[in-house]
Structure formats: C-alpha cells, structure tokens
Design a protein around this motif. Structure first.
Motif, short mmCIF file in Angstrom:
data_model
loop_
_atom_site.label_atom_id
_atom_site.label_comp_id
_atom_site.label_asym_id
_atom_site.label_seq_id
_atom_site.Cartn_x
_atom_site.Cartn_y
_atom_site.Cartn_z
N SER A 149 0.81 -1.21 0.00
CA SER A 149 0.00 0.00 0.00
C SER A 149 0.85 1.26 0.00
O SER A 149 0.31 2.37 -0.07
CB SER A 149 -0.92 0.01 1.23
OG SER A 149 -0.15 0.02 2.43
N GLY A 150 2.18 1.10 0.08
CA GLY A 150 3.06 2.26 0.13
C GLY A 150 3.37 2.79 -1.26
O GLY A 150 2.87 2.30 -2.27
N PRO A 151 4.22 3.85 -1.32
CA PRO A 151 4.61 4.43 -2.61
C PRO A 151 5.26 3.40 -3.53
O PRO A 151 6.05 2.57 -3.10
CB PRO A 151 5.62 5.51 -2.20
CG PRO A 151 5.28 5.82 -0.78
CD PRO A 151 4.81 4.53 -0.18
N LYS A 152 4.88 3.42 -4.81
CA LYS A 152 5.40 2.49 -5.81
C LYS A 152 5.13 1.03 -5.42
O LYS A 152 5.89 0.12 -5.75
CB LYS A 152 6.91 2.70 -6.02
CG LYS A 152 7.27 4.05 -6.62
CD LYS A 152 8.75 4.21 -6.83
CE LYS A 152 9.25 3.30 -7.94
NZ LYS A 152 10.68 3.49 -8.23
N GLY A 153 4.05 0.80 -4.72
CA GLY A 153 3.70 -0.57 -4.34
C GLY A 153 4.53 -1.12 -3.21
O GLY A 153 4.54 -2.34 -2.98
N ARG A 154 5.23 -0.28 -2.47
CA ARG A 154 6.10 -0.72 -1.38
C ARG A 154 5.27 -1.38 -0.27
O ARG A 154 4.26 -0.85 0.16
CB ARG A 154 6.86 0.48 -0.83
CG ARG A 154 7.90 0.15 0.24
CD ARG A 154 8.54 1.48 0.68
NE ARG A 154 9.52 1.32 1.72
CZ ARG A 154 10.81 1.08 1.52
NH1 ARG A 154 11.25 0.98 0.28
NH2 ARG A 154 11.66 0.96 2.52
N ILE A 155 5.74 -2.54 0.17
CA ILE A 155 5.07 -3.27 1.25
C ILE A 155 5.50 -2.68 2.58
O ILE A 155 6.69 -2.61 2.88
CB ILE A 155 5.39 -4.77 1.19
CG1 ILE A 155 4.88 -5.38 -0.13
CG2 ILE A 155 4.78 -5.51 2.38
CD1 ILE A 155 5.29 -6.82 -0.35
N THR A 156 4.53 -2.25 3.38
CA THR A 156 4.81 -1.63 4.67
C THR A 156 4.56 -2.62 5.81
O THR A 156 4.01 -3.71 5.61
CB THR A 156 3.93 -0.39 4.88
OG1 THR A 156 2.56 -0.82 4.98
CG2 THR A 156 4.06 0.59 3.71
N ARG A 157 4.97 -2.21 7.01
CA ARG A 157 4.74 -3.05 8.18
C ARG A 157 3.24 -3.30 8.38
O ARG A 157 2.83 -4.39 8.76
CB ARG A 157 5.34 -2.38 9.42
CG ARG A 157 5.20 -3.21 10.69
CD ARG A 157 5.76 -2.47 11.90
NE ARG A 157 5.59 -3.27 13.12
CZ ARG A 157 6.45 -4.13 13.60
NH1 ARG A 157 7.59 -4.32 12.94
NH2 ARG A 157 6.22 -4.82 14.70
N ALA A 158 2.42 -2.26 8.11
CA ALA A 158 0.97 -2.40 8.26
C ALA A 158 0.43 -3.47 7.32
O ALA A 158 -0.49 -4.23 7.68
CB ALA A 158 0.29 -1.06 8.00
#
Length: 409
Positions: free
Chosen positions: A138-147
C-alpha cells in the motif's frame, strides 16, 4: 558487462553509509528495481534497488560494515560473468542513479516480481513466516509496509482459527535453556546511531530536568472553537502539539539563551528558531527540523509538522531535514506518560518533554473545578544555562498555553 553497486549519497552532507542487511545472497537472480540491500546513514534507512536484471555476482561490503559514499559494495551481471573493474559510468553518475532509484516517490503499482519492502516489514514477515510475494503493498510504488504485513498476519491467524488447524512444533536438535530464554541480536542501523548519540549526550553535557504543569483548559476550548469555525477547511486541523510548538517558538524568541548550541567550548546563540520535532518510528526516533519557525503562523507550523511526520514515518526524510535544530520538542503524551526526563540532542542546550493531558481538581478562587492539566519537562545543559533562567523560559511557555489567545497574535 557487470554493473557496479555503489554506496549512494542520500544527502549533501552524507559522507559514509552502513550496509544494514543484504536482501539477496551472492549468486541470487535479481530483477531491475528489486530491493537488494538496506543501507543507513544519519538515522535514515533505505533500500538499494537493482539497476538491471541479472545475478548478484559479488558482495564487497558485508553487513554492518561502514564505507565512504561512492565505494563499490557489490556487482550485478549475467550468470557466469566475472566482475569487471571498469564501468561505463563514473562513480558520480552511478551514485546519482542509485540515489534516484531509492528516492522516487511517484504513484506506482509494482509488478509481482518487483518487491519493494520496508526493512521493518521484511523483518516482521520473516519472523512470522509470511510470504511477501502474496502481499500487495500500500506504500509508494507498491512498497510493502509493516501495516501490510500485520494485516497478512491477522488474515493468516483468522484462517487457521476458522479451519481449526493445529500446528505442531518439532524440535530437531537439543536446545539449551539459555537459547530458549534469550534472543541475541547485534545493534545496527538506526538503533546503533541512536545508542551512540544518547551515550555521548549524557557523557558530554550536565543535564538537569525541571517540571511544571500548565492548565490547558482554555486552550482546548479554543482548539474546539477553531475546529468548528474551520469546518469548511478540512486540511486545517490544529492539534495541541501545534499550539505547544508555537508557544515554545515564541518563548525561545524571548529567552534567546535557550535557543543556543554548545560546541567546542563556545555558546552559539541564534536569533532564528530552528525547531526540532521528535517523531517515533517503528525502530527508533528521528528529529525533523522546521527552519526559521518564528516566521511561520500557527497554521503553517501545523502543516509543516504534519508533512514532516508523514515523511519521517515513510522513510522519506533527507539528512538535511534532520540537521540544524536549535531546540527540540518531544512528546510521550500519546502513551499516557505524564512527567519524564527527555535527553538532550547535542549540541542543543534544551529539550522540552510533553506529557499527557489529565483531568485534575483545581482551586479557582474558593471553588474546586475540573481542569485539563498538561505536564511539561524541560531538560537543559547546566554548563550553559542556570536553573533560574531555565525556569523563566518554562514559565513563559506555561503562560502562553494558559492564555492561548497570545499564541494567535
């Protein structure tokens, strides 16, 4: 021809960086844009992405090693190829390309094979046994976050409960009592930087903390009135932190001695306030800076605090945005803490700690009223400032908070 992977320059003042973790092993296949390593500098952790498709031919700088900016830390090329000392690019060009690749912030949906994962998310996924390839970032550029990983863990747990599945843990080798009870890990990256700075802070300064309570009942009423009056401006949401920051800035303009740095036996007192706002992250703490804060209105300060906090939590702050502060505000109010002892951020000579607002019975004349009380903790360097002027500074902040209309003038 093999391509060199350089230690990138993440900011103008960055001179060296540390390899926190290699996400790929020597000989692993990589895709262009895929995260292959995590590096850190000045409390910033970020991923290095593969500049092209190929194989990670060699790793020259191991985990936890610190090297100068521009140094080659590895090679990517085709399988069977030998790393070449020559490159089609100058180190400066290559560093620029790497810096761009780790700093781009445009909306993007990553293909399945181009996993972009924050270091905290990768660690959590590894500990929980979560396959990152099955998670949409869900992060920028499809980055996977801890959430994103935490959500996947909850879904996995729910699935196990619904299916009434049972897991059996099989010990394949003897485990000692010490191994069962103790987890040992090296201090690296941001935690290592914070540890060194906190130790140096206590070694190099004469820190003293004083406490005071401010009655913020009227301030909270004013905050509510402003919120109601500005319903047609959803972007304007003034928090108590915004008012505290503004009160601190005004007090620093009056008590300039507190707006100082102590360096090499000299006191540097500033006319302009460069306010640091501490932001808690998953793996540490950073202090982004609002330069020339005395020139900003309450509304502008609020906007700046929110922007810097979001950038800090997304790992997008540059080293320049965390340098040059003359005073810091830090808060543990969200965690229910009242008074505490904040540690100085050298070479600053003062830091304000903010606790949680509590309801307390207070005499107003002869009557007892329920009032909103805010605990304040001021740590200062006794080498530079004595108790009396420090108390006067804290009392000025208290006065602004208890007479909030002064903050708006």
């Amino acid at each position: 021809m093999a391509v060199e992977i350089f230690m990138p320059k993440l900011g103008m003042s960055m001179k060296e960086g540390t390899v926190v973790e290699w996400l790929k092993k020597k000989g692993d296949k990589v895709k262009k844009g895929e995260s292959i390593a995590v590096i850190s500098s000045d409390k910033i952790e970020t991923d290095i992405e593969a500049p092209q498709d190929g194989v990670l031919l060699d790793i020259l700088v191991e985990q936890d090693e610190t090297v100068e900016v521009g140094k080659v830390i590895g090679y990517i090329g085709q399988e069977g190829e030998q790393p070449d000392d020559q490159s089609n690019e100058t180190p400066q060009q290559a560093m620029q390309e790497v810096a761009v690749s780790v700093g781009t912030i445009e909306p993007y949906t990553a293909p399945r094979h181009m996993l972009r994962v924050s270091p905290a998310a990768r660690k959590l996924a590894r500990e929980a046994g979560i396959d990152l390839s099955n998670i949409s970032g869900s992060g920028p550029k499809g980055r996977i976050t801890r959430a994103d990983v935490e959500k996947a863990i909850r879904l996995k747990q729910t699935s196990l409960q619904l299916g009434n599945e049972k897991q059996t843990i099989v010990e394949t080798s003897p485990i000692t009592t010490e191994q069962k009870d103790v987890t040992v890990k090296p201090v690296t990256g941001m935690r290592k930087v914070i540890a060194a700075r906190m130790f140096a802070s206590l070694q190099q300064t004469a820190q003293l903390t004083i406490h005071m309570k401010a009655d913020v009942t009227e301030l909270l009423k004013l905050q509510g009135q402003i919120k109601e009056a500005l319903q047609d401006e959803p972007d304007v949401k003034l928090t108590i932190t915004d008012f505290i920051a503004r009160a601190t800035i005004l007090a620093l303009c009056i008590h300039k001695q507190m707006n100082s740095l102590y360096q090499d036996g000299h006191i540097h007192t500033y006319d302009s306030v460069h306010l640091g706002i501490a932001v808690a992250l998953e793996n540490g703490l950073v202090v982004p800076v609002i330069p020339y804060a005395e020139k900003l209105s309450l509304k502008e300060i609020s906007k700046k605090i929110k922007e810097l906090s979001i950038r800090a939590r997304e790992g997008k702050l540059s080293s320049e945005e965390m340098r040059g502060s003359t005073f810091t505000v830090t808060s543990l109010g969200a965690y229910g803490v009242e008074f505490f002892t904040p540690v100085l951020n050298p070479p600053e000579v003062g830091i304000l700690g903010v606790g949680t607002v509590t309801d307390m019975p207070v005499f107003v004349g002869d009557a007892i009223q329920k009032r909103k009380i805010l605990p304040l903790s001021l740590t200062f360097d006794h080498q530079v400032i004595d108790g009396a002027p420090a108390s006067q500074f804290l009392a000025t902040i208290k006065n602004y908070l208890e007479n909030p209309y002064k903050i708006l003038l």
